[in-house]
Design a protein around this motif. Structure first.
Motif, PDB file in Angstrom:
ATOM      1  N   GLU A   3      -6.211  -8.019   3.148  1.00  0.00           N
ATOM      2  CA  GLU A   3      -7.413  -8.068   2.303  1.00  0.00           C
ATOM      3  C   GLU A   3      -6.127  -9.499   1.311  1.00  0.00           C
ATOM      4  O   GLU A   3      -6.696 -10.682   1.069  1.00  0.00           O
ATOM      5  N   GLY A   4      -5.410  -9.262   0.925  1.00  0.00           N
ATOM      6  CA  GLY A   4      -4.900  -9.921   0.108  1.00  0.00           C
ATOM      7  C   GLY A   4      -3.775 -11.227   1.179  1.00  0.00           C
ATOM      8  O   GLY A   4      -3.738 -12.136   0.064  1.00  0.00           O
ATOM      9  N   VAL A   5      -3.773 -10.663   2.094  1.00  0.00           N
ATOM     10  CA  VAL A   5      -2.807 -11.782   3.064  1.00  0.00           C
ATOM     11  C   VAL A   5      -3.833 -13.181   2.860  1.00  0.00           C
ATOM     12  O   VAL A   5      -3.700 -13.802   2.275  1.00  0.00           O
ATOM     13  N   VAL A  20      -4.430  -4.885 -12.630  1.00  0.00           N
ATOM     14  CA  VAL A  20      -4.248  -4.361 -11.224  1.00  0.00           C
ATOM     15  C   VAL A  20      -3.797  -3.054 -10.900  1.00  0.00           C
ATOM     16  O   VAL A  20      -4.528  -2.144 -10.060  1.00  0.00           O
ATOM     17  N   LEU A  21      -2.290  -2.626 -11.928  1.00  0.00           N
ATOM     18  CA  LEU A  21      -2.448  -1.071 -11.027  1.00  0.00           C
ATOM     19  C   LEU A  21      -3.393  -0.298 -11.966  1.00  0.00           C
ATOM     20  O   LEU A  21      -3.968   0.707 -10.816  1.00  0.00           O
ATOM     21  N   THR A  40       0.790  -2.611  -5.137  1.00  0.00           N
ATOM     22  CA  THR A  40       0.201  -1.588  -4.900  1.00  0.00           C
ATOM     23  C   THR A  40      -1.171  -1.370  -4.303  1.00  0.00           C
ATOM     24  O   THR A  40      -1.463  -0.066  -4.255  1.00  0.00           O
ATOM     25  N   GLY A  41      -1.730  -2.104  -3.568  1.00  0.00           N
ATOM     26  CA  GLY A  41      -3.066  -2.062  -3.156  1.00  0.00           C
ATOM     27  C   GLY A  41      -3.114  -1.404  -1.775  1.00  0.00           C
ATOM     28  O   GLY A  41      -3.741  -0.909  -1.202  1.00  0.00           O
ATOM     29  N   ILE A  83       0.150   0.078  -0.597  1.00  0.00           N
ATOM     30  CA  ILE A  83       1.385   0.866  -0.901  1.00  0.00           C
ATOM     31  C   ILE A  83       0.774   2.242  -0.855  1.00  0.00           C
ATOM     32  O   ILE A  83       0.673   3.057  -0.081  1.00  0.00           O
ATOM     33  N   ASN A  84      -0.494   2.095  -2.161  1.00  0.00           N
ATOM     34  CA  ASN A  84      -0.888   3.456  -2.687  1.00  0.00           C
ATOM     35  C   ASN A  84      -1.431   4.707  -1.636  1.00  0.00           C
ATOM     36  O   ASN A  84      -1.575   5.487  -1.528  1.00  0.00           O
ATOM     37  N   PRO A  85      -2.786   3.840  -0.842  1.00  0.00           N
ATOM     38  CA  PRO A  85      -3.484   4.754  -0.128  1.00  0.00           C
ATOM     39  C   PRO A  85      -2.499   5.119   1.005  1.00  0.00           C
ATOM     40  O   PRO A  85      -2.717   6.347   1.503  1.00  0.00           O
ATOM     41  N   LEU A  86      -1.474   4.036   1.516  1.00  0.00           N
ATOM     42  CA  LEU A  86      -0.618   4.969   2.369  1.00  0.00           C
ATOM     43  C   LEU A  86       0.014   5.824   1.415  1.00  0.00           C
ATOM     44  O   LEU A  86       0.136   6.955   2.733  1.00  0.00           O
ATOM     45  N   VAL A  87       0.314   5.860   0.670  1.00  0.00           N
ATOM     46  CA  VAL A  87       1.203   7.534  -0.137  1.00  0.00           C
ATOM     47  C   VAL A  87       0.416   8.230  -0.211  1.00  0.00           C
ATOM     48  O   VAL A  87       0.758   9.428  -0.150  1.00  0.00           O
ATOM     49  N   MET A  88      -0.989   7.796  -1.127  1.00  0.00           N
ATOM     50  CA  MET A  88      -2.364   8.905  -0.792  1.00  0.00           C
ATOM     51  C   MET A  88      -2.348   9.358   0.574  1.00  0.00           C
ATOM     52  O   MET A  88      -2.172  10.699   0.986  1.00  0.00           O
ATOM     53  N   GLY A  89      -1.972   8.993   1.962  1.00  0.00           N
ATOM     54  CA  GLY A  89      -2.362   9.563   3.401  1.00  0.00           C
ATOM     55  C   GLY A  89      -2.159  10.668   4.035  1.00  0.00           C
ATOM     56  O   GLY A  89      -1.543  11.246   4.215  1.00  0.00           O
TER      57      GLY A  89
END
Length: 530
Positions: free
Chosen positions: A130-132, A336-337, A476-477, A479-485
């Motif tokens: 989505e960001g790209v 964003v944060l 952050t969009g 990376i954060n879900p990846l970290v949560m996963g």
């Protein structure tokens, strides 16, 4: 003939004097102290009409059904399918349909992951794509006639991608993969119309007249106060229209759940059918909105062959201009944060709600819970719109109040990490209280963000700056879900991944406090040259 010539000469001399002895062409006029073509000034006038506002609201309404379904039913269907296909760790026994004490593994790529991590990893992938795509969208939408064309294409595609869901009812990995791909595509396309939709808010504000002074937060009957109120009103009404569209789809979902049978009889297939119906509604109302909304005459593209490279060049130049518009960048970072923490918290709470209430029993309850969440979101936005002109508070006080309530809701979930603490979203009643507080304040804060941000960005760079929010979300969009996963995969406790969201919101609160609104509005009067 001579009389007409004298009139034209007098008009030209008047324009020459008002623009600092700069000669204007016959096709040029002065708008807010800037030289614009007649097409651009006519575009401003068209957006000061009821037809333009209704067209914009209808388009916002059209995206609501599919957006609401993708964020609630699509993720719930994927989670339910993953739970049905998974197995308990160390055995071939099926996964439990309630509770978190026993880990449930499901295939993902070449390995296996915790089933609750499935949607988190999908969210990380979709947010990155989505960001790209938002980089290209925001870089080109401000030019020529691309703004409305790109928005309409994305909305129609958004509805079309929802149509195949009703056919993916087989409980196998092929259909689970197809659901995952469609979910990622929906999230990716959603980024396009989100960028362009937000860029219309400053256009509506400028149709009333731009910010001629550095007065901050006035909500009286002065020209500046009316402009602020219009920005807040358009932002709120856009969100409410989208939420009303989501409510329509959710009502259909509730009817399907209680009309076609419970989860035990038809499984999560009601969710899939509701998504397809939502896609049809999106396409239908998008046609109406396309007819009502006028086009925007943007900046001229010197050479059409530069359309592919222009977005990337503009982003490089925009980053170089960050010191010139420092306050807009600060607010964007805080936005964003917060948005990353907010959206990921919704994903966690939805999954946790299904776990606590039980997959086999919660089909109807989840539909009602999803329905009321949108109602509270609408209530929060409308309450904010009602109170804003009546409570003469400093403009940043709204952000502090709404953000603190959000932070308390996330912190409450973190308290439940310890098995010895009896609270922390471990009882169904807690979810309903959280929903009232979190959804109402989040919706109001989103409307606040868009209106305030619109006052800090320069003219003819609306899509570029609103795209900046999603582009910065690249960091952050996903990376954060990846970290949560990863955290969920290790702990098998959906409350642990709430910790990163809490940290993001706390840092975001600091960024809001760092913004100087008065200085930012003064910076917005400087044209952006790309």
């Amino acid at each position: 003939m001579s009389q007409n010539s004298s009139s034209l000469e007098g008009h030209a001399s008047l324009q020459q004097h008002s623009t600092g002895h700069k000669t204007l062409l016959p096709s040029q006029t002065i708008v807010d102290g800037e030289v614009e073509t007649n097409d651009q000034s006519h575009s401003h006038a068209r957006f000061n009409s009821k037809r333009a506002l209704w067209g914009f609201l209808v388009l916002c309404f059209s995206t609501g059904p599919t957006s609401g379904m993708s964020s609630t039913y699509a993720s719930a269907a994927i989670l339910s399918a993953a739970n049905a296909l998974g197995h308990q760790a160390g055995s071939n026994k099926p996964c439990p349909q309630r509770g978190t004490k026993i880990s449930c593994l499901v295939k993902f790529g070449a390995g296996e992951i915790d089933y609750a991590s499935y949607t988190l990893y999908l969210r990380a992938i979709s947010r990155a794509t989505e960001g790209v795509l938002a980089i290209f969208t925001a870089g080109i939408a401000d030019y020529s006639d691309y703004r409305k064309t790109m928005m309409m294409f994305s909305i129609f595609l958004f509805g079309l991608l929802a149509l195949p869901f009703a056919g993916l009812t087989a409980q196998n990995y092929s259909h689970l993969t197809a659901l995952a791909v469609l979910y990622c595509c929906l999230t990716t396309v959603q980024g396009i119309y989100t960028v362009i939709e937000g860029s219309y808010i400053p256009i509506f504000m400028r149709s009333t007249g731009w910010f001629r002074t550095s007065v901050v937060g006035r909500s009286d009957d002065s020209p500046e106060g009316k402009i602020w109120q219009k920005g807040v009103s358009v932002s709120v009404l856009a969100l409410v229209s989208s939420n009303v569209g989501a409510l329509m789809a959710l009502i259909i979902g509730v009817i399907l759940v209680y009309g076609r049978g419970s989860y035990v009889k038809v499984g999560y297939f009601n969710y899939l059918l509701a998504i397809t119906i939502a896609g049809c509604i999106t396409i239908l109302f998008a046609i109406v909105g396309h007819w009502l909304l006028p086009n925007v005459q943007g900046k001229k593209l010197d050479r059409k062959r530069d359309a592919l490279t222009l977005p990337f060049l503009n982003w490089v130049r925009l980053i170089r201009c960050a010191p010139r518009y420092s306050e807009a960048f600060k607010l964007c970072i805080g936005w964003v944060l917060w948005n990353t923490g907010y959206s990921n918290h919704l994903t966690l709470v939805s999954a946790l709600f299904l776990e606590v209430t039980g997959f086999s029993r919660s089909s109807g309850v989840y539909s009602v819970w999803s329905f009321t969440s949108v109602i509270f979101a609408c209530t929060g936005s409308l309450t904010f719109m009602f109170l804003y002109p009546r409570l003469h508070l400093p403009v940043k006080s709204w952000a502090y109040t709404l953000l603190v309530i959000n932070i308390v809701c996330v912190l409450w979930g973190c308290l439940g990490i310890s098995p010895h603490v009896p609270i922390g979203y471990k009882h169904q009643a807690e979810f309903w209280v959280e929903q009232v507080l979190f959804m109402s304040t989040s919706s109001a804060l989103r409307a606040y963000n868009r209106a305030i941000y619109a006052s800090l960005i320069p003219k003819h760079a609306e899509a570029q700056f609103f795209g900046l929010e999603i582009t910065l979300d690249l960091a952050t969009g996903w990376i954060n879900p990846l970290v949560m996963g990863v955290i969920q995969d290790r702990t098998h406790n959906l409350r642990f991944p709430m910790i990163p969201n809490l940290l993001l919101m706390l840092v975001g609160l600091g960024c809001y406090g760092w913004v100087d609104m008065r200085r930012g509005m003064e910076q917005a009067t400087v044209p952006l040259v790309l």
